[in-house]
Design a protein around this motif. Structure first.
Motif, PDB file in Angstrom:
ATOM      1  N   ALA A 147      -6.653  11.479  -7.771  1.00 44.99           N
ATOM      2  CA  ALA A 147      -6.710  11.683  -6.316  1.00 44.99           C
ATOM      3  C   ALA A 147      -8.146  11.944  -5.900  1.00 44.99           C
TER       4      ALA A 147
ATOM      5  N   ARG B 288       4.860  13.288  -0.091  1.00 42.09           N
ATOM      6  CA  ARG B 288       5.350  13.127  -1.466  1.00 42.09           C
ATOM      7  C   ARG B 288       6.098  11.803  -1.627  1.00 42.09           C
TER       8      ARG B 288
ATOM      9  N   ARG C 295      -1.674   9.857 -11.767  1.00 47.82           N
ATOM     10  CA  ARG C 295      -2.749   9.129 -11.103  1.00 47.82           C
ATOM     11  C   ARG C 295      -3.858  10.091 -10.689  1.00 47.82           C
TER      12      ARG C 295
ATOM     13  N   GLU D 194       1.834  15.694  -6.071  1.00 46.19           N
ATOM     14  CA  GLU D 194       2.728  14.592  -6.430  1.00 46.19           C
ATOM     15  C   GLU D 194       1.958  13.477  -7.131  1.00 46.19           C
ATOM     16  N   CYS D 195       0.739  13.227  -6.690  1.00 46.14           N
ATOM     17  CA  CYS D 195      -0.102  12.223  -7.333  1.00 46.14           C
ATOM     18  C   CYS D 195      -0.363  12.606  -8.789  1.00 46.14           C
TER      19      CYS D 195
ATOM     20  N   GLY E 254      -4.713   6.976  -7.143  1.00 43.51           N
ATOM     21  CA  GLY E 254      -3.391   6.896  -6.539  1.00 43.51           C
ATOM     22  C   GLY E 254      -3.272   7.538  -5.185  1.00 43.51           C
ATOM     23  N   LEU E 255      -4.375   8.120  -4.654  1.00 39.95           N
ATOM     24  CA  LEU E 255      -4.326   8.778  -3.343  1.00 39.95           C
ATOM     25  C   LEU E 255      -5.743   9.046  -2.870  1.00 39.95           C
TER      26      LEU E 255
ATOM     27  N   VAL F  26       3.673   8.897  -1.823  1.00 44.60           N
ATOM     28  CA  VAL F  26       3.015   8.805  -3.128  1.00 44.60           C
ATOM     29  C   VAL F  26       3.983   8.231  -4.154  1.00 44.60           C
TER      30      VAL F  26
ATOM     31  N   PHE G 125      -1.841   2.225  -2.690  1.00 45.95           N
ATOM     32  CA  PHE G 125      -1.453   3.634  -2.695  1.00 45.95           C
ATOM     33  C   PHE G 125      -1.710   4.217  -1.306  1.00 45.95           C
TER      34      PHE G 125
ATOM     35  N   GLN H 139       2.518  11.879 -10.933  1.00 45.02           N
ATOM     36  CA  GLN H 139       2.655  10.452 -11.213  1.00 45.02           C
ATOM     37  C   GLN H 139       1.617   9.960 -12.221  1.00 45.02           C
TER      38      GLN H 139
ATOM     39  N   ASP I 238       4.569   4.312  -4.480  1.00 46.64           N
ATOM     40  CA  ASP I 238       3.623   3.494  -5.251  1.00 46.64           C
ATOM     41  C   ASP I 238       3.255   2.216  -4.490  1.00 46.64           C
TER      42      ASP I 238
END
Length: 726
Positions: free
Chosen positions: A245, A206, A243, A237-238, A312-313, A209, A347, A241, A212
């Motif tokens: 995944a 977490r 974003r 968590e992504c 983002g992930l 992520v 990321f 945010q 950033d």
């Protein structure tokens, strides 16, 4: 002054194997932006490409340059995707257009879908009610609107029933959205109860992520330790945010249990991307990714090239799997390219495995990756005990493959009401069919490989090109009739033996050619979970991620199978595969047991499995590779030449050999016939380039091949970091 010289020019990358980006003029009425998908003329036809940059130094004469024809109604290809294409192209020594083609392989997704027409109830009464009409009205209860196809499917009626109700004013047409809404995973949906070790790992993820920024993390956990539940928290968590995944799985089409666990954690299923998707779903999902509507995507290796609006992930599950390496087309390793994609996007990337690859472990030891360990199974489950059966002492007998100790263990397991699995990583009935009279072996006419008998399908098949034929009545060499016999076991033959030894067992045989697609996988999982199967016979497809609480015995029929040949990673792959197979046993409250049948029980792989000492095995493997300067302590590349004409490919290979460079930091070996010297009718030669770690292998190969003209009937494939040495 000539106005055409003042017009703006752009570089347009075309998804083709030839050339680089091409210059085009931008008409005044088109507001072309970077990454825009555009229609352009190319020779006598129109093609779709991507605006790659400004053509500031264009050398094309004004009277020869062509103009962009149309901007397509879809979001531009993101800058990160374009940078990724350029990076992969340079690294793999492939034309950027070939790499771009992997990003835009659903042409129809570049255009919005037309709105759909549906029907809903008006409230008007039906003059004459029939059972079919009643079912339609029940489906549309509450003024819900559905398409004709949906109503027909749910109510079990023909479209004429729906049309008849519409003609009488009982139903009215309404406009529906062009696409079904993509469900959004809920990060706050109640999650799983995590152990302290899992919670600590999830907290690290977490934080990464939230940072950033780029980071690479290795999640190493024994089988059954709950790695999936841990990285789910990184996905949550992504989502918080805002974003997207991406999760890469080695066998996405067969991961029904993973999809169920995802739905349990996030309330909905993720967007899928794999070869079993229908064209309609591929179109919808591709467009949802580029528009940012697909929040979580789970896919096979090709999903890495989807045009994510805001990635983002990335999670690479079972990162050690060889199936992440693509050999055809653009050769690349999705695990390594996932790290590159994360670095470009700034990321985190999570590499998860119970048996990490030596490359990944080395990166962790050198501090490039953060190493997080889950050392024990979740809850009350413990790792299974592993026993070796020396087949030199416990010979199963002629045309038999199950030893007495394994037979007794299976019997005991079945009597106790639990499930057992026999593992043999070989499809079909027998790997070789030969004439008992003259010894003639049945070989594929297009490949230098033996034909494998598939008795259930009543045919012989080549596992390299797909050629198949019925078993001939007579030997083509000596003309003796009914003289062919099967040599060696495949899982069909093993199942035949199991039926004789365990006549009361409910046996299921699972392989990639018997379990095709998510639906078949879901049915198999349900049958295992409900106890309809108590003896499973399978290949490596059953080794990947399945969780069956009642499965307490795993018997590996031929543990030595993967050790044959000169493959660089033979020992590592065998250890990883057998560890994964062993990990299917004892994943709940009942303790598990694993029996390995081997003719070489003293082999380091077997000793490490029995001692459950992964560190000792990988230290030994590391020393062996390091002393030979092999990856990850050196670099390799392969050049594979192929042609339908053996003389052409041999002559070209000899010419390349004559001009090959020499140096202290590298060695060019070959040409030599490839181990599989013919595939699909093409004769094959290969070079192997070995260099020190600090040598730019692409630059070396580029200088070697500079100015070389490849004959029209010869194909040259460059494979940086090869995994397949066939």
């Amino acid at each position: 002054m000539n106005d055409s010289r003042q017009k703006r020019r752009v570089e347009v990358m075309l998804p083709m194997s030839i050339g680089e980006a091409y210059d085009y003029e931008v008409p005044d009425h088109l507001g072309v932006t970077m990454g825009q998908f555009v229609k352009v003329p190319f020779g006598p036809r129109e093609v779709t490409g991507v605006v790659w940059g400004e053509a500031v130094n264009s050398k094309v004469a004004a009277n020869r340059i062509k103009a962009v024809q149309e901007c397509l109604p879809v979001s531009p290809l993101p800058a990160e995707s374009r940078e990724f294409v350029d990076w992969v192209s340079h690294y793999t020594m492939q034309r950027p257009g070939r790499v771009l083609r992997m990003c835009m392989n659903v042409p129809e997704a570049l255009y919005p879908k037309a709105p759909r027409t549906g029907y809903r109830r008006t409230g008007a009464a039906v003059d004459k009610m029939t059972p079919a009409r009643r079912r339609v009205l029940e489906v549309l209860e509450g003024r819900v609107a559905r398409t004709t196809a949906e109503i027909s499917d749910i109510a079990g009626v023909s479209s004429s029933v729906i049309k008849g109700l519409a003609d009488k004013g009982v139903l009215e047409p309404v406009s529906l959205p062009a696409e079904e809404t993509i469900p959004v995973p809920d990060a706050e949906h109640p999650g799983f109860d995590l152990s302290d070790a899992q919670q600590n790992a999830a907290d690290i993820f977490r934080a990464r992520v939230q940072a950033d920024d780029f980071s690479a993390l290795l999640l190493e956990g024994v089988t059954g330790s709950g790695k999936t539940e841990v990285y789910f928290e990184a996905i949550a968590e992504c989502l918080r945010q805002g974003r997207q995944a991406l999760v890469l799985l080695p066998e996405i089409a067969l991961s029904s249990q993973w999809l169920s666990r995802f739905e349990a954690r996030f309330g909905v299923k993720p967007v899928e991307w794999h070869s079993d998707l229908g064209q309609g779903n591929r179109r919808r999902n591709w467009r949802a990714v580029i528009e940012g509507e697909a929040k979580v995507v789970v896919g096979a290796r090709s999903a890495l090239f989807l045009p994510f609006a805001s990635l983002g992930l990335v999670v690479v599950d079972e990162e050690h799997e060889a199936s992440f390496k693509q050999d055809e087309g653009v050769p690349y390793n999705a695990r390594d390219m996932a790290v590159v994609r994360a670095r470009i996007g700034k990321f985190p990337v999570i590499l998860a495995s119970a048996t990490p690859s030596l490359e990944t472990l080395t990166n962790a030891e050198m501090g490039r990756y953060q190493h997080i360990r889950l050392a024990s199974r979740f809850g009350v489950a413990v790792l299974p005990a592993v026993e070796l059966v020396d087949l030199k002492e416990h010979r199963p007998g002629a045309q038999r493959w199950i030893s007495e100790p394994l037979r007794l263990a299976v019997e005991e397991t079945l009597k106790s009401g639990q499930q057992a699995m026999l593992f043999l990583n070989r499809r079909g009935y027998a790997p070789l069919t030969l004439c008992d009279t003259c010894g003639h072996r049945l070989q594929c006419p297009h490949c230098s490989a033996w034909l494998v008998e598939h008795r259930m399908l009543r045919k012989l098949q080549c596992h390299h090109c797909g050629f198949s034929s019925p078993l001939p009545k007579e030997c083509p060499e000596c003309q003796d009739e009914d003289s062919f016999k099967a040599c060696g076991p495949g899982i069909e033959r093993l199942a035949e033996e199991a039926e004789l030894l365990f006549p009361d067992a409910n046996i299921a045989m699972i392989a990639s050619d018997t379990l095709s697609g998510p639906k078949a996988a879901a049915e198999f999982v349900e049958a295992m979970t409900e106890g309809q199967i108590n003896l499973l016979i399978g290949t490596q497809i059953v080794a990947k991620g399945y969780h069956f609480p009642a499965l307490t015995l795993v018997g590996v029929v031929d543990a030595d199978l993967g050790l044959a040949g000169g493959d660089l990673r033979a020992s590592e792959r065998t250890y990883q595969l057998l560890s994964q197979v062993a990990g299917r046993a004892g994943r709940a409250e009942h303790p598990g047991k694993v029996i390995l049948q081997s003719y070489i029980p003293e082999h380091p792989v077997m000793e490490a499995l029995v001692q459950q000492d992964a560190a000792a095995f990988f230290n030994s493997e590391r020393q062996s590779r390091e002393s030979a300067a092999m990856p990850p302590f050196g670099r390799l590349a392969a050049l594979v030449l192929s042609s339908p004409d053996p003389e052409s490919v041999f002559s070209f290979a000899k010419n390349l050999s004559r001009i090959a460079p020499h140096g202290d930091q590298f060695l060019i070996m070959g040409p030599a016939p490839a181990p599989l010297s013919m595939i699909r009718g093409r004769h094959r030669y290969r070079f192997l380039v070995k260099t020190a770690k600090n040598v730019q292998i692409q630059k070396l190969i580029g200088q070697w091949l500079k100015g070389i003209k490849v004959p029209s009937n010869v194909r040259m494939q460059i494979d940086i970091d090869p995994y397949n040495f066939m």
